[in-house]
Scaffold this motif. Structure first.
Motif, PDB file in Angstrom:
ATOM      1  N   LEU A   1       0.784  -1.283   0.011  1.00 27.97           N
ATOM      2  CA  LEU A   1      -0.076  -0.012  -0.208  1.00 27.97           C
ATOM      3  C   LEU A   1       0.895   1.133   0.071  1.00 27.97           C
ATOM      4  CD1 LEU A   1      -2.897  -0.685   2.454  1.00 27.97           C
ATOM      5  CD2 LEU A   1      -2.802  -0.784   0.102  1.00 27.97           C
ATOM      6  N   HIS A   2       1.941   1.211   0.412  1.00 28.96           N
ATOM      7  CA  HIS A   2       2.714   2.359   0.526  1.00 28.96           C
ATOM      8  C   HIS A   2       2.938   3.072  -0.639  1.00 28.96           C
ATOM      9  CE1 HIS A   2       6.598   4.648   1.127  1.00 28.96           C
ATOM     10  NE2 HIS A   2       6.214   4.751   2.456  1.00 28.96           N
ATOM     11  N   GLY A   3       3.359   2.531  -1.845  1.00 29.56           N
ATOM     12  CA  GLY A   3       3.481   3.442  -3.162  1.00 29.56           C
ATOM     13  C   GLY A   3       2.345   4.041  -3.443  1.00 29.56           C
ATOM     14  N   LYS A   4       1.316   3.394  -3.496  1.00 30.67           N
ATOM     15  CA  LYS A   4      -0.106   4.040  -3.966  1.00 30.67           C
ATOM     16  C   LYS A   4      -0.604   4.939  -3.114  1.00 30.67           C
ATOM     17  CE  LYS A   4      -0.778   0.692  -7.459  1.00 30.67           C
ATOM     18  NZ  LYS A   4      -0.560   1.378  -8.586  1.00 30.67           N
ATOM     19  N   LEU A   5      -0.375   4.654  -1.701  1.00 26.64           N
ATOM     20  CA  LEU A   5      -1.007   5.863  -0.657  1.00 26.64           C
ATOM     21  C   LEU A   5      -0.190   6.955  -0.791  1.00 26.64           C
ATOM     22  CD1 LEU A   5      -2.857   6.357   1.692  1.00 26.64           C
ATOM     23  CD2 LEU A   5      -1.594   4.977   3.235  1.00 26.64           C
ATOM     24  N   SER A   6       1.273   6.871  -0.887  1.00 29.14           N
ATOM     25  CA  SER A   6       1.994   8.040  -0.876  1.00 29.14           C
ATOM     26  C   SER A   6       1.756   9.046  -1.961  1.00 29.14           C
ATOM     27  CB  SER A   6       3.525   7.499  -0.832  1.00 29.14           C
ATOM     28  OG  SER A   6       3.790   6.905  -2.191  1.00 29.14           O
ATOM     29  N   ILE A   7       1.377   8.351  -3.291  1.00 28.28           N
ATOM     30  CA  ILE A   7       1.074   9.206  -4.330  1.00 28.28           C
ATOM     31  C   ILE A   7      -0.185   9.753  -4.343  1.00 28.28           C
ATOM     32  CG2 ILE A   7       0.259   8.759  -6.743  1.00 28.28           C
ATOM     33  CD1 ILE A   7       2.273   6.536  -7.110  1.00 28.28           C
ATOM     34  N   LEU A   8      -1.211   9.163  -3.623  1.00 31.52           N
ATOM     35  CA  LEU A   8      -2.438   9.845  -3.176  1.00 31.52           C
ATOM     36  C   LEU A   8      -2.430  11.050  -2.169  1.00 31.52           C
ATOM     37  CD1 LEU A   8      -5.131   6.805  -2.835  1.00 31.52           C
ATOM     38  CD2 LEU A   8      -5.175   8.638  -4.549  1.00 31.52           C
ATOM     39  N   LEU A   9      -1.697  10.358  -1.412  1.00 29.34           N
ATOM     40  CA  LEU A   9      -1.453  11.750  -0.331  1.00 29.34           C
ATOM     41  C   LEU A   9      -0.795  13.001  -0.721  1.00 29.34           C
ATOM     42  CD1 LEU A   9      -0.572   9.421   2.867  1.00 29.34           C
ATOM     43  CD2 LEU A   9      -2.509  10.878   2.396  1.00 29.34           C
ATOM     44  N   ARG A  10       0.443  12.551  -1.723  1.00 28.22           N
ATOM     45  CA  ARG A  10       0.951  13.813  -2.192  1.00 28.22           C
ATOM     46  C   ARG A  10       0.190  14.677  -3.055  1.00 28.22           C
ATOM     47  NH1 ARG A  10       5.228  11.206  -3.698  1.00 28.22           N
ATOM     48  NH2 ARG A  10       4.630  10.612  -6.121  1.00 28.22           N
ATOM     49  N   ASN A  11      -0.740  14.031  -3.829  1.00 27.03           N
ATOM     50  CA  ASN A  11      -1.525  14.774  -4.710  1.00 27.03           C
ATOM     51  C   ASN A  11      -2.677  15.499  -3.958  1.00 27.03           C
ATOM     52  OD1 ASN A  11      -0.175  13.857  -6.981  1.00 27.03           O
ATOM     53  ND2 ASN A  11      -1.784  11.980  -7.282  1.00 27.03           N
ATOM     54  N   ALA A  12      -3.283  14.859  -2.951  1.00 22.82           N
ATOM     55  CA  ALA A  12      -4.307  15.546  -1.962  1.00 22.82           C
ATOM     56  C   ALA A  12      -3.734  16.595  -1.359  1.00 22.82           C
ATOM     57  CB  ALA A  12      -5.035  14.419  -1.352  1.00 22.82           C
ATOM     58  N   LEU A  13      -2.666  16.488  -0.821  1.00 20.26           N
ATOM     59  CA  LEU A  13      -1.852  17.486   0.193  1.00 20.26           C
ATOM     60  C   LEU A  13      -1.504  18.749  -0.826  1.00 20.26           C
ATOM     61  CD1 LEU A  13       0.136  15.422   2.798  1.00 20.26           C
ATOM     62  CD2 LEU A  13      -2.144  16.541   3.104  1.00 20.26           C
ATOM     63  N   LYS A  14      -1.064  18.326  -1.919  1.00 22.11           N
ATOM     64  CA  LYS A  14      -0.698  19.378  -2.695  1.00 22.11           C
ATOM     65  C   LYS A  14      -1.646  20.417  -3.059  1.00 22.11           C
ATOM     66  CE  LYS A  14       1.928  20.501  -7.072  1.00 22.11           C
ATOM     67  NZ  LYS A  14       2.373  19.793  -8.224  1.00 22.11           N
ATOM     68  N   ASP A  15      -2.994  19.784  -3.740  1.00 16.53           N
ATOM     69  CA  ASP A  15      -3.874  20.816  -4.335  1.00 16.53           C
ATOM     70  C   ASP A  15      -5.002  20.638  -3.412  1.00 16.53           C
ATOM     71  OD1 ASP A  15      -2.298  21.023  -6.575  1.00 16.53           O
ATOM     72  OD2 ASP A  15      -2.755  18.951  -7.483  1.00 16.53           O
ATOM     73  N   ASN A  16      -5.087  19.888  -2.235  1.00 11.18           N
ATOM     74  CA  ASN A  16      -6.267  19.834  -1.493  1.00 11.18           C
ATOM     75  C   ASN A  16      -7.684  19.368  -2.216  1.00 11.18           C
ATOM     76  OD1 ASN A  16      -7.450  20.304   1.116  1.00 11.18           O
ATOM     77  ND2 ASN A  16      -8.417  22.393   0.541  1.00 11.18           N
TER      78      ASN A  16
END
Length: 999
Positions: free
Chosen positions: A581-596
């Protein structure tokens, strides 16, 4: 909960004292600083004469200024006002004032003076006295904070409240300087916030309550109080979800009695009804039971043992990859937790080690936890924290100290009920001080094994000075009995059944079910049960995170996707997520945190043993919050999992490999761009960092110097404001006295002028303008330069003569229009008897002079008439008659006198009676009687004298004499008549006795 340590020793001493000892009386401590003079005057003007208590006023005073507060307060109260001397015993109906540069301490009713320690830059005499007041008087202690800047008095007020006393503060709007009242009110521990004029009335009502040294309660009243106390605790448990059943009942009842005293309620049944009808009272009593009075490094000797024997050992045996874990249950407002953190930092610095430190500070008081999290404390903590530690671990912000970030980040503050909530574990140190003393034996027996469970092998237990491990010597060994430091014994392995949670106890519930106040146990509503079931079984597992990817709240069975990491504890979801899950979750979190924005990946595969999970993974922003929060949702897809299972393990592995390659490629690209950006800015950042570091060091040094100067200036300003208030009151007095003198001089209509040593004009009265051509602009000019209406030309020379001889002079002077004045010139003397010029007064004597002249004229006319009358009388009388003046000289004699005694007519006038006739009148008894007539207003009656007359020979004469006044008392004479009685009866008895012939 950190309950305050009450003054047990004081009450025990009073209980064991002889019966004949005088009953203790309440003592009121009053803290005042800038602007406090007016408040004190108003307060004492409302205090009755026989109030039956003592007042101790503590101010911030300059060490070099002699206060005149006592003189000023005496005008507003009939109580005795005295300045404290060392060793003075408190008396009722008295006011005691602290002297400059001394700290006050109350011990067994005696005030002791101690030198003020000014090495720290600031002193806190109000805090110091309030603490000793709390220890000495307990529930009979009353403290008041009036106008003043800063925070002195706040910590002392907490001590008084914790000891069961009463607390007051002046309304902030009324106080000239609201710093001290505001700091106290902010703690939530002030019983009454009032205008100063209303305080005395509330104090009188409070001390009349039986709680404050009242008569001993009867057994029936005590039993009723205990019964209702249990009912109140049941209501409190229902309202606050905290059970105080196993807390010491004596303490509980004293706290309830104190609330009754605050509300002026004498009957527990009435208070119980008040408690039921007023929901806010449950909050007040709850806070009363949880008074978290603590301080930094409380009980310094005990903390010294911790510093020297415990903390260094904990730091020494820890490796860099192991966290130092400390638990502080009942942390109150955090002072104890921060004290331990400072000791650990100092120990790490000495051993040159850098360890990860986790201090868990817990309490059931939410307000106290909020204050602890803020890490902000009043400046009066300088009395408990050394200057070195203040500089090392705190940042000064105005009149407050804020704990530095490096220490604050070591501590996690959270709500926890140590009685009912699960404990923490793997602790190196547990500091539970002054908590067990408020719990009964049953609860203590449960908590000590709980601490044993929570500690690591060789872990330490730190208790309060009045606490002990009791019967559990098999679980703990003593490291220092006096400092109450113990070390864990036994194995370190733990099993789930080692800890048994404690439940609400029903052992103290009312004996009769259904009695008033009993709270029935209700089942949860069916709707709530159904909603709970749906949330648990039909909603997707989710976790709430913040911007740092730290988990804040878990919902559902998230353990299938998230597990605690090994080693150091962490709530970061990227460290907790399972493999795959680490890779998928890190991509999701990066996108969500960056653009809210909401991000989602479908068909994520996760292998757990032989099972294969497939899910949709989403990160969604949580709206409606100030802080950026996100919700991670794990939506399992059983349909996709089944189809993948049919395709077999090889297809899963190939798909998994493709995912990993895709993640790896994305990661490489991201790292490459990040490295390029970092390389470009690294040199710039390094250069800027060096400049900022240099600037920061300079600013830090400057800031420390400014803070030191600011503290000194603030302390000096406090003292100057106090001095200024007293001097302003003195100026007001002088102004009133000056107005009185001016009105007096103006109303007397006496011309008065004040001259200095150079005979220059200092001031003059309005009446002087009638005699001298004076104007207000003439002040400072010489009197010689001023024209005058008086005709006396030697005024200037007379004034100089008075300055030289210091002898007053008086003259009668006249003006050109004929008016007469009495001029007096006297030296001008100061209170120190120094000569600073002369005072000249002119008293209008015109009417008096006219009256005297008229009287003199009338007297002269009267004398003429009297002389004429006397002449006629003397010429008419046939017997010898002579008029004598006050010196017994002959003024006038009639014709028979000269015929009888010889001599030419008028020859005896002007001569002494005793010189005429050859001296035959010179008779000693006669002389004595005549000399007494005028001074003593006597007369001469029937005095017989034998004289040898020139013509008649020896004859016996009877002499009679009377006083006669001519023209008032200014002209007195004696009329002497002589009657020839030769051959008659002998002298009368009265005459004989008078001249001393007969005894």
């Amino acid at each position: 909960m950190k309950a305050v340590k009450t003054a047990k020793a004081s009450r025990a001493a009073r209980a064991s004292s002889p019966k004949k000892e005088k009953k203790l009386f309440p003592v009121v401590g009053i803290g005042a600083s800038a602007g406090g003079l007016k408040a004190l005057e108003t307060f004492f003007s409302h205090v009755p004469e026989n109030i039956g208590m003592a007042f101790v006023v503590v101010q911030h005073l300059s060490p070099h200024y002699k206060s005149i507060m006592g003189e000023l307060l005496k005008r507003h109260t009939k109580l005795d006002v005295v300045e404290v001397k060392d060793g003075v015993m408190l008396r009722e109906n008295s006011v005691y004032l602290n002297p400059p540069d001394k700290e006050l301490s109350l011990i067994r009713g005696v005030l002791h003076l101690m030198p003020m320690d000014r090495a720290k830059g600031m002193s806190f005499p109000i805090d110091s006295f309030f603490r000793s007041l709390a220890d000495d008087r307990a529930e009979q202690a009353i403290c008041i904070l009036l106008s003043g800047s800063g925070t002195d008095g706040t910590l002392g007020l907490e001590a008084v409240k914790g000891a069961g006393g009463m607390t007051m503060a002046q309304e902030e709007q009324q106080a000239e300087y609201s710093g001290m009242p505001h700091s106290a009110i902010k703690t939530g521990l002030v019983d009454f916030v009032l205008p100063v004029e209303h305080m005395a009335g509330e104090i009188i009502k409070y001390v009349k309550h039986p709680y404050v040294g009242g008569p001993k309660k009867s057994a029936a009243i005590s039993k009723q109080l205990e019964a209702y106390s249990q009912k109140i605790l049941l209501l409190l448990r229902s309202a606050k979800r905290h059970d105080f059943t196993h807390y010491k009942q004596s303490t509980i009842m004293r706290r309830i009695e104190r609330r009754m005293a605050v509300h002026k309620l004498d009957n527990i049944a009435i208070y119980y009804r008040y408690f039921q009808e007023n929901p806010q009272e449950s909050e007040a009593l709850f806070k009363e039971l949880l008074i978290g009075v603590t301080s930094f490094f409380r009980d310094s000797d005990a903390f010294r043992q911790l510093e020297e024997r415990v903390v260094p050992e904990i730091v020494k045996r820890h490796e860099n990859d192991l966290a130092v874990r400390v638990w502080v249950p009942g942390c109150a407002t955090g002072e104890e937790a921060f004290s331990i953190a400072m000791l650990i930092v100092e120990a790490m610095n000495r051993q040159e080690k850098q360890l990860y430190v986790q201090i868990f500070a817990t309490d059931i008081d939410g307000a106290a936890i909020d204050n602890a999290r803020a890490g902000v404390y009043p400046e009066s903590i300088a009395a408990d924290v050394s200057p070195e530690r203040l500089k090392r671990f705190f940042v000064k912000e105005g009149s407050l100290y804020r704990i530095k970030k490096e220490v604050r980040e070591m501590i996690i503050f959270s709500l926890q009920n140590i009685v009912t909530d699960p404990p923490l574990s793997r602790m190196d140190l547990i500091s539970c001080r002054n908590l067990l003393i408020y719990m009964d034996g049953e609860l203590q027996k449960k908590l000590v094994p709980l601490f044993h469970y929570a500690l690591n092998e060789r872990g330490y237990l730190f208790l309060g000075t009045s606490e002990t491990i009791g019967q559990f010597s098999d679980l703990f060994g003593a490291v220092d009995l006096k400092g109450k430091v113990f070390q864990r014994k036994g194995r370190s392995a733990r099993r789930e059944h080692d800890y048994q949670p404690m439940r609400f106890s029903a052992s103290r519930e009312p004996e009769h079910p259904g009695a008033a106040g009993e709270v029935p146990r209700k089942e949860k509503p069916r709707k709530e049960l159904m909603e709970q079931l749906l949330l648990e079984h039909y909603s997707a597992p989710s976790v709430l995170i913040n911007e740092k990817c730290e988990a804040l709240y878990f919902h559902g069975a998230t353990e299938r996707y998230l597990v605690p990491p090994r080693g150091e504890a962490s709530l970061n979801v990227l460290k907790m997520c399972r493999e795959g899950l680490h890779g998928k979750l890190s991509i999701l979190l990066r996108n969500a945190l960056k653009d809210n924005i909401h991000s989602e990946i479908q068909g994520v595969h996760l292998k757990q043993g032989d099972a294969l999970l497939t899910m949709d993974l989403s990160v969604r922003p949580l709206p409606g919050t100030v802080e950026k929060l996100f919700v991670i949702t794990f939506m399992e897809r059983k349909d996709l999992a089944a189809s993948i299972a049919e395709k077999g393990s090889d297809d899963y592995d190939r798909g998994r490999t493709a995912d990993l390659e895709q993640e790896l490629q994305a990661t490489r690209e991201h790292l490459q761009s990040a490295l390029e950006a970092m390389e470009i800015s690294n040199e710039e950042l390094k250069s800027a960092n060096e400049e900022l570091q240099s600037t920061n060091e300079e600013l830090q040094s400057t800031n420390e110097e400014v803070e030191t100067a600011k503290e000194e200036l603030q302390s000096t300003n406090e003292e100057l404001v106090t001095v200024n208030s007293e001097l302003q009151a003195k100026v007001d007095d002088l102004t009133r006295a000056n107005n009185d003198i001016n009105n007096l001089l103006a109303s007397t209509d006496i011309g008065t002028i004040f001259l200095d040593n150079a005979l220059g004009i200092k001031r003059f009265t309005p009446a002087m303008t009638k005699l001298f051509n004076l104007r207000s602009t003439d002040v400072g000019r010489s009197i010689k330069d001023i024209t005058t209406k008086i005709t006396y030309g030697a005024l200037y020379e007379e004034a100089e003569g008075v300055l030289e001889t210091l002898q007053g002079r008086e003259h009668e002077v006249r003006t050109g229009d004929g008016k007469c004045f009495i001029m007096r010139i006297l030296p001008y003397r100061t209170l120190e008897n120094m000569i600073e010029g002369v005072v000249i007064t002119f008293i209008d004597a015109t009417e008096q002079k006219r009256t005297e002249e008229a009287l003199q004229e009338a007297t002269e006319k009267t004398l003429v008439i009297l002389d004429s009358l006397l002449e006629g009388v003397m010429g008419t009388v046939r017997e010898p008659l002579v008029a004598l003046d006050e010196n017994l000289r002959v003024m006038k004699a009639n014709g028979p006198f000269y015929e009888k005694f010889g001599g030419a007519h008028g020859s005896a006038e002007g001569k002494s009676l005793f010189d005429i006739g050859g001296g035959q009148w010179d008779n000693a008894p006669l002389r004595e009687l005549l000399e007494r007539i005028l001074p003593h207003r006597t007369s001469l009656e029937g005095f017989e004298a034998t004289l040898d007359l020139p013509r008649a020979g020896k004859r016996t004469l009877m002499l009679n004499a009377r006083q006669m006044t001519r023209g008032g008392d200014k002209a007195k004479l004696i009329l002497l008549a002589a009657e020839d009685i030769t051959g008659r009866e002998s002298l009368s008895r009265s005459a004989r006795k008078e001249v001393g012939i007969e005894k």
